[in-house]
Design an enzyme around this catalytic site. Structure first.
Site, PDB file in Angstrom:
ATOM      1  N   LYS A  76      -4.352 -31.095 -35.853  1.00  0.00           N
ATOM      2  CA  LYS A  76      -4.411 -32.157 -36.862  1.00  0.00           C
ATOM      3  C   LYS A  76      -4.693 -31.646 -38.276  1.00  0.00           C
ATOM      4  O   LYS A  76      -4.130 -32.148 -39.242  1.00  0.00           O
ATOM      5  CB  LYS A  76      -5.463 -33.198 -36.466  1.00  0.00           C
ATOM      6  CG  LYS A  76      -5.056 -33.933 -35.202  1.00  0.00           C
ATOM      7  CD  LYS A  76      -6.101 -34.909 -34.720  1.00  0.00           C
ATOM      8  CE  LYS A  76      -5.691 -35.406 -33.342  1.00  0.00           C
ATOM      9  NZ  LYS A  76      -6.409 -36.559 -32.888  1.00  0.00           N
ATOM     10  N   ASP A 112      -6.359 -42.125 -36.234  1.00  0.00           N
ATOM     11  CA  ASP A 112      -7.556 -41.987 -35.386  1.00  0.00           C
ATOM     12  C   ASP A 112      -8.728 -42.818 -35.929  1.00  0.00           C
ATOM     13  O   ASP A 112      -9.543 -43.329 -35.160  1.00  0.00           O
ATOM     14  CB  ASP A 112      -7.991 -40.526 -35.299  1.00  0.00           C
ATOM     15  CG  ASP A 112      -7.124 -39.713 -34.343  1.00  0.00           C
ATOM     16  OD1 ASP A 112      -6.480 -40.311 -33.462  1.00  0.00           O
ATOM     17  OD2 ASP A 112      -7.116 -38.474 -34.489  1.00  0.00           O
TER      18      ASP A 112
HETATM   19  N1  LIG Z   1      -8.890 -40.799 -27.379  1.00  0.00           N
HETATM   20  C1  LIG Z   1      -8.166 -40.457 -28.425  1.00  0.00           C
HETATM   21  O1  LIG Z   1      -7.317 -41.197 -28.918  1.00  0.00           O
HETATM   22  C2  LIG Z   1      -8.390 -39.126 -29.065  1.00  0.00           C
HETATM   23  C3  LIG Z   1      -7.909 -38.899 -30.356  1.00  0.00           C
HETATM   24  C4  LIG Z   1      -8.145 -37.666 -30.920  1.00  0.00           C
HETATM   25  C5  LIG Z   1      -8.817 -36.687 -30.226  1.00  0.00           C
HETATM   26  N2  LIG Z   1      -9.279 -36.945 -28.985  1.00  0.00           N
HETATM   27  C6  LIG Z   1     -10.037 -35.913 -28.253  1.00  0.00           C
HETATM   28  O2  LIG Z   1     -10.977 -35.335 -29.140  1.00  0.00           O
HETATM   29  C7  LIG Z   1     -11.234 -33.983 -28.749  1.00  0.00           C
HETATM   30  C8  LIG Z   1     -11.174 -33.077 -29.961  1.00  0.00           C
HETATM   31  O3  LIG Z   1      -9.857 -33.063 -30.488  1.00  0.00           O
HETATM   32  P1  LIG Z   1      -9.568 -32.393 -31.913  1.00  0.00           P
HETATM   33  O4  LIG Z   1      -8.163 -32.653 -32.233  1.00  0.00           O
HETATM   34  O5  LIG Z   1     -10.646 -32.764 -32.865  1.00  0.00           O
HETATM   35  O6  LIG Z   1      -9.763 -30.827 -31.548  1.00  0.00           O
HETATM   36  P2  LIG Z   1     -10.135 -29.617 -32.513  1.00  0.00           P
HETATM   37  O7  LIG Z   1      -9.725 -29.908 -33.909  1.00  0.00           O
HETATM   38  O8  LIG Z   1      -9.602 -28.403 -31.838  1.00  0.00           O
HETATM   39  O9  LIG Z   1     -11.761 -29.570 -32.497  1.00  0.00           O
HETATM   40  C9  LIG Z   1     -12.422 -29.212 -31.322  1.00  0.00           C
HETATM   41  C10 LIG Z   1     -13.934 -29.348 -31.510  1.00  0.00           C
HETATM   42  O10 LIG Z   1     -14.527 -29.039 -30.237  1.00  0.00           O
HETATM   43  C11 LIG Z   1     -15.527 -28.028 -30.438  1.00  0.00           C
HETATM   44  N3  LIG Z   1     -15.571 -27.137 -29.288  1.00  0.00           N
HETATM   45  C12 LIG Z   1     -14.514 -26.573 -28.650  1.00  0.00           C
HETATM   46  N4  LIG Z   1     -14.952 -25.800 -27.630  1.00  0.00           N
HETATM   47  C13 LIG Z   1     -16.314 -25.863 -27.655  1.00  0.00           C
HETATM   48  C14 LIG Z   1     -17.349 -25.289 -26.854  1.00  0.00           C
HETATM   49  N5  LIG Z   1     -17.068 -24.476 -25.831  1.00  0.00           N
HETATM   50  N6  LIG Z   1     -18.619 -25.615 -27.130  1.00  0.00           N
HETATM   51  C15 LIG Z   1     -18.919 -26.450 -28.168  1.00  0.00           C
HETATM   52  N7  LIG Z   1     -17.993 -27.025 -28.962  1.00  0.00           N
HETATM   53  C16 LIG Z   1     -16.708 -26.733 -28.703  1.00  0.00           C
HETATM   54  C17 LIG Z   1     -15.098 -27.275 -31.672  1.00  0.00           C
HETATM   55  O11 LIG Z   1     -16.234 -26.644 -32.229  1.00  0.00           O
HETATM   56  P3  LIG Z   1     -16.077 -25.464 -33.327  1.00  0.00           P
HETATM   57  O12 LIG Z   1     -15.884 -26.161 -34.649  1.00  0.00           O
HETATM   58  O13 LIG Z   1     -17.358 -24.731 -33.241  1.00  0.00           O
HETATM   59  O14 LIG Z   1     -14.890 -24.642 -32.929  1.00  0.00           O
HETATM   60  C18 LIG Z   1     -14.556 -28.425 -32.532  1.00  0.00           C
HETATM   61  O15 LIG Z   1     -15.605 -29.077 -33.188  1.00  0.00           O
HETATM   62  C19 LIG Z   1     -10.207 -33.643 -27.674  1.00  0.00           C
HETATM   63  O16 LIG Z   1     -10.835 -33.730 -26.421  1.00  0.00           O
HETATM   64  C20 LIG Z   1      -9.168 -34.738 -27.808  1.00  0.00           C
HETATM   65  O17 LIG Z   1      -8.552 -35.026 -26.574  1.00  0.00           O
HETATM   66  C21 LIG Z   1      -9.073 -38.143 -28.391  1.00  0.00           C
END
Ligand SMILES: NC(=O)c1ccc[n+]([C@@H]2O[C@H](COP(=O)([O-])OP(=O)(O)OC[C@H]3O[C@@H](n4cnc5c(N)ncnc54)[C@H](OP(=O)(O)O)[C@@H]3O)[C@@H](O)[C@H]2O)c1
Length: 302
Positions: A76, A112
């Site tokens: 994103k 979102d």
């Molecule tokens: N329901 C919906 O409509 C919807 C919409 C959007 C997203 N989502 C969900 O939201 C989640 C995040 O998506 P995103 O697009 O924001 O992903 P992203 O930009 O890749 O961000 C991932 C986040 O997770 C953290 N993270 C990853 N692995 C970790 C670990 N082992 N321990 C602690 N923190 C960890 C990262 O921390 P760091 O900053 O330290 O790397 C970062 O803050 C996903 O599960 C996605 O499916 C759902």
């Protein structure tokens, strides 16, 4: 020969979901169900695209005359940087989950923020006057934090593995989110703090709303990021993850007395409906999409 309704032919257009991974996504099923009833001769297909190929993928879709794209984890923020123009909410959030290809241009939107607000409202919960804890600082967290600020949360705690990334997010949004304040709200912005998981206990003790916006929980073996006994039973626990439908966070929250929990299906539904409205400039068949999402065959453990 006249085109038969919903037949794939040489005029069928494409909307692509780009993610890495992407196989967990329920979007193709509920978006294609919506496209079918809208009779728009368009297919919605998912593509696993590694981060270094996102630019090629988006430019390739534009060259192919695709109608649009959704960008999901982890694309994103990179998608925001690739768009030719971004809507105000995407500019402020600096993350794009919906792209429209229009007259050779790549237009970026973020649905979102609308999705989380609509999902919470359906649970009878809102950010107004709430003490909110958000886990994560990626694309999803950016939209959720912006919405919490706009909707009048009084206290906001952002918890992230990489604290510096969280600090940058909160500082940026405190400075810019008023630009989105279309309702001219007079409430002050929330008191904010950014912490690591080792400091989470006091924030959870008096949280009204806890939202997981990390990717931790998507796999069955994923750990819980904090001790679940720190949860206050009156906290509403929302996991943006919807596949699996019951993450370890939601299960342990219930075991620790939290009566109100929900997974990310509501957010998925509403962000997806708003994206359809951007692509087609007409109302999405929300209830049909909801029904499709609730089909038990759709979600599986991954
Ligand atoms: N329901 C919906 O409509 C919807 C919409 C959007 C997203 N989502 C969900 O939201 C989640 C995040 O998506 P995103 O697009 O924001 O992903 P992203 O930009 O890749 O961000 C991932 C986040 O997770 C953290 N993270 C990853 N692995 C970790 C670990 N082992 N321990 C602690 N923190 C960890 C990262 O921390 P760091 O900053 O330290 O790397 C970062 O803050 C996903 O599960 C996605 O499916 C759902």
């Amino acid at each position: 020969m006249p085109r038969t309704r919903n037949m794939i032919d040489s005029e069928t257009r494409l909307i692509a979901l780009l993610g890495w991974p992407v196989t967990h996504s329920a979007s193709p099923q509920f978006q294609n169900a919506a496209l079918k009833v809208m009779s728009v001769n368009t297919l919605y297909l998912a593509f696993g695209v590694p981060p270094e190929q996102l630019g090629d993928a988006l430019r390739g879709l534009r060259a192919l005359g695709a109608l649009g794209a959704n960008c999901t984890i982890p694309h994103k923020e990179a998608a925001f940087a690739l768009c030719d123009w971004c809507a105000p909410e995407a500019r402020v959030i600096e993350a794009v989950n919906t792209v429209r290809f229009h007259e050779g241009r790549m237009l970026g939107y973020n649905t979102d923020c609308y999705g989380i607000a609509a999902a919470l409202a359906e649970e009878g919960v809102g950010f107004h006057d709430a003490r909110v804890v958000v886990l994560g600082a990626g694309g999803a967290a950016r939209a959720i934090v912006a919405q919490a600020m706009l909707d009048g949360a009084t206290h906001l705690t952002l918890v992230n593995r990489t604290v510096r990334r969280g600090e940058q997010l909160v500082l940026h949004l405190l400075e810019h989110c008023r630009q989105l304040d279309t309702q001219a709200c007079t409430h002050p912005l929330p008191q904010c703090q950014v912490i690591g998981y080792d400091e989470i206990k006091p924030a959870l003790a008096d949280a009204d709303i806890l939202i997981n916006a990390t990717s931790v929980g998507m796999r069955a073996e994923d750990p819980l990021l904090f001790d679940a006994t720190f949860l206050n039973p009156r906290t509403f626990v929302y996991d943006t993850i919807y596949n699996p439908p019951q993450t370890r966070l939601l299960i342990e929250a219930k075991q620790n007395g939290c009566a109100k929990t929900a997974n990310g299906l509501g957010m998925l539904l509403h962000q997806g409906a708003r994206a359809l409205e951007i692509w087609f400039e007409r109302a999405a068949p929300l209830e049909l999409m909801r029904k499709e999402l609730l089909q038990p065959r759709l979600l599986r453990r991954v």
